[in-house]
Design an enzyme around this catalytic site. Structure first.
Site, short mmCIF file in Angstrom:
data_model
loop_
_atom_site.label_atom_id
_atom_site.label_comp_id
_atom_site.label_asym_id
_atom_site.label_seq_id
_atom_site.Cartn_x
_atom_site.Cartn_y
_atom_site.Cartn_z
N ARG A 8 81.63 37.75 51.80
CA ARG A 8 81.90 37.45 51.38
C ARG A 8 82.63 36.18 51.04
O ARG A 8 83.10 36.23 51.88
CB ARG A 8 83.04 38.23 49.95
N HIS A 20 76.48 35.42 42.66
CA HIS A 20 77.42 37.10 42.86
C HIS A 20 75.93 37.79 42.15
O HIS A 20 76.24 39.10 40.92
CB HIS A 20 78.50 36.91 41.77
N GLN A 50 77.38 41.46 41.64
CA GLN A 50 77.25 41.86 40.28
C GLN A 50 76.63 42.27 39.24
O GLN A 50 77.41 43.05 38.13
CB GLN A 50 78.87 40.65 40.02
N ASP A 88 84.03 35.62 32.04
CA ASP A 88 84.94 35.74 33.60
C ASP A 88 85.83 35.55 33.66
O ASP A 88 86.05 34.76 32.75
CB ASP A 88 83.79 35.78 34.41
N CYS A 122 83.42 41.58 34.40
CA CYS A 122 83.35 41.65 35.76
C CYS A 122 84.58 42.50 36.37
O CYS A 122 84.66 42.26 37.62
CB CYS A 122 82.68 40.22 37.09
N ARG A 131 78.90 48.94 40.36
CA ARG A 131 79.10 48.07 41.23
C ARG A 131 78.59 49.36 43.09
O ARG A 131 78.04 48.07 43.26
CB ARG A 131 80.46 47.38 42.21
#
Length: 354
Positions: free
Chosen positions: A141, A168, A171, A263, A303, A330
């Site tokens: 990450r 991402h 996600q 988001d 998310c 997830r």
């Protein structure tokens, strides 16, 4: 003449319960897909075909059903280890990967820049080579997507993008699993994005058309998605026969939407831009007024973590909101990725209709 369970069910007109009992005695293998992901990296969904994306979602459904609902123990990662490099803090990515890998019998190692020499006394290149000799995969990450590209060149084990400034993918796989569970399929859904042209949106753009989903995007001027990614998305839309709209009007984007998605407007590393961004995103909050333009079966995704200026409480905590199911998924989708990249296991569940 070979005994065929499907034909027997058709002739006997058995109930669903009877079918389940019979399958305990006569096993009918699920339909298979000619997909082989072992040894691959997962940096962006752009590199995955429609069948490969469907396979990952199928795998996630299989693991969720067998482990969560049937209580089975599947030590598919026994004897394997996962290096988890986190330059950015996380709740869902860390917990889903760490608990998911352990649930499969493996050993996850959580590593921050304070735990290892990454970027301080040791180069990313050297770190990738060392971790390749000690672990079976690296989940990273990071701030810069280019760092992931470098890691894939130097590592001899799969690299999984846990988030970068560009994409991402983990996600979005969770989002698609959530929609698959709710709607019973993805093909034909209209997904509307209202917000920043960020890494989450980029991952949707790299994959939605492949699964037959139409995409409507509303971003303020100056906050549009990456131009190169937009051009690829336009090509995908033509190739897969889906519709694509880019606008600055949230209500126009919401028109006929099955799924409303947003988001954070201020990602990690953008805190200094907060005042400017809040001003630019006025009118972009998702509310029940926004939903009036959507389809009658609309749902909402985010998310997380969520801030009230992005979506109000009435929508966020409504029965239409799938955000907590989305958060749990997830775990199942990252487990599906790890199983697919590191083992020869195939789903035992019947393949879903996509």
């Amino acid at each position: 003449m070979l005994f065929n369970v499907r034909n027997f069910f058709r002739m006997a007109k058995l109930t669903g319960t009877s079918k389940q009992l019979l399958r305990q005695f006569w096993y009918e293998p699920p339909a298979q897909m000619n997909v082989h992901l072992k040894g691959r990296d997962l940096l962006t969904l752009q590199n995955y075909t429609a069948d490969e994306l469907k396979y990952l979602l199928w795998m996630a459904s299989d693991l969720k059903q067998r482990i969560k609902h049937k209580g089975e123990y599947l030590p598919l990662m026994q004897g394997k280890s996962l290096a988890m490099i986190f330059e950015k803090r996380s709740t869902r990515t860390r917990l889903s990967a760490e608990t998911g890998f352990a649930l499969l019998g493996g050993h996850p190692s959580f590593l921050t820049t304070q735990d290892i020499h990454l970027g301080t006394n040791e180069s990313l290149r050297d770190t990738a080579r060392v971790l390749s000799s000690m672990t079976n995969a690296i989940l990273a990450r990071v701030y810069k997507h280019n760092d992931l590209d470098l890691m894939t060149k130097e590592a001899t084990i799969p690299i999984i993008n846990g988030l970068s400034d560009l994409y991402h993918p983990l996600q979005i796989l969770a989002d698609y699993l959530t929609l698959q569970e709710h709607y019973g399929g993805l093909n034909g859904l209209t997904v509307t994005w209202i917000g920043d042209g960020n890494n989450i949106l980029h991952s949707i753009m790299m994959s939605a058309a492949k699964l037959g989903m139409h995409l409507r995007i509303a971003t303020p001027k100056g906050f549009e998605p990456d131009l190169r990614i937009t051009q690829i998305t336009e090509q995908y839309s033509k190739e897969y026969g889906t519709k694509l709209l880019l606008t600055t009007d949230p209500l126009e984007a919401a028109d006929g939407a099955n799924v409303l998605v947003t988001d954070t407007w201020i990602s990690m590393g953008q805190e200094e831009e907060k005042k400017e961004r809040l001003k630019a995103f006025q009118g972009y909050q998702i509310t029940m007024q926004t939903a009036k333009s959507a389809a009658s079966n609309w749902t909402f995704l985010h998310c997380l973590p969520r801030k009230p200026e992005e979506v109000d409480d009435e929508v966020f905590y409504s029965p239409r909101s799938l955000v907590f199911q989305e958060a749990e998924n997830r775990k199942w989708t990252i487990m599906a990725v790890m199983v697919s990249l590191l083992t020869d296991y195939s789903p035992q569940l019947q393949k879903p209709t996509f």
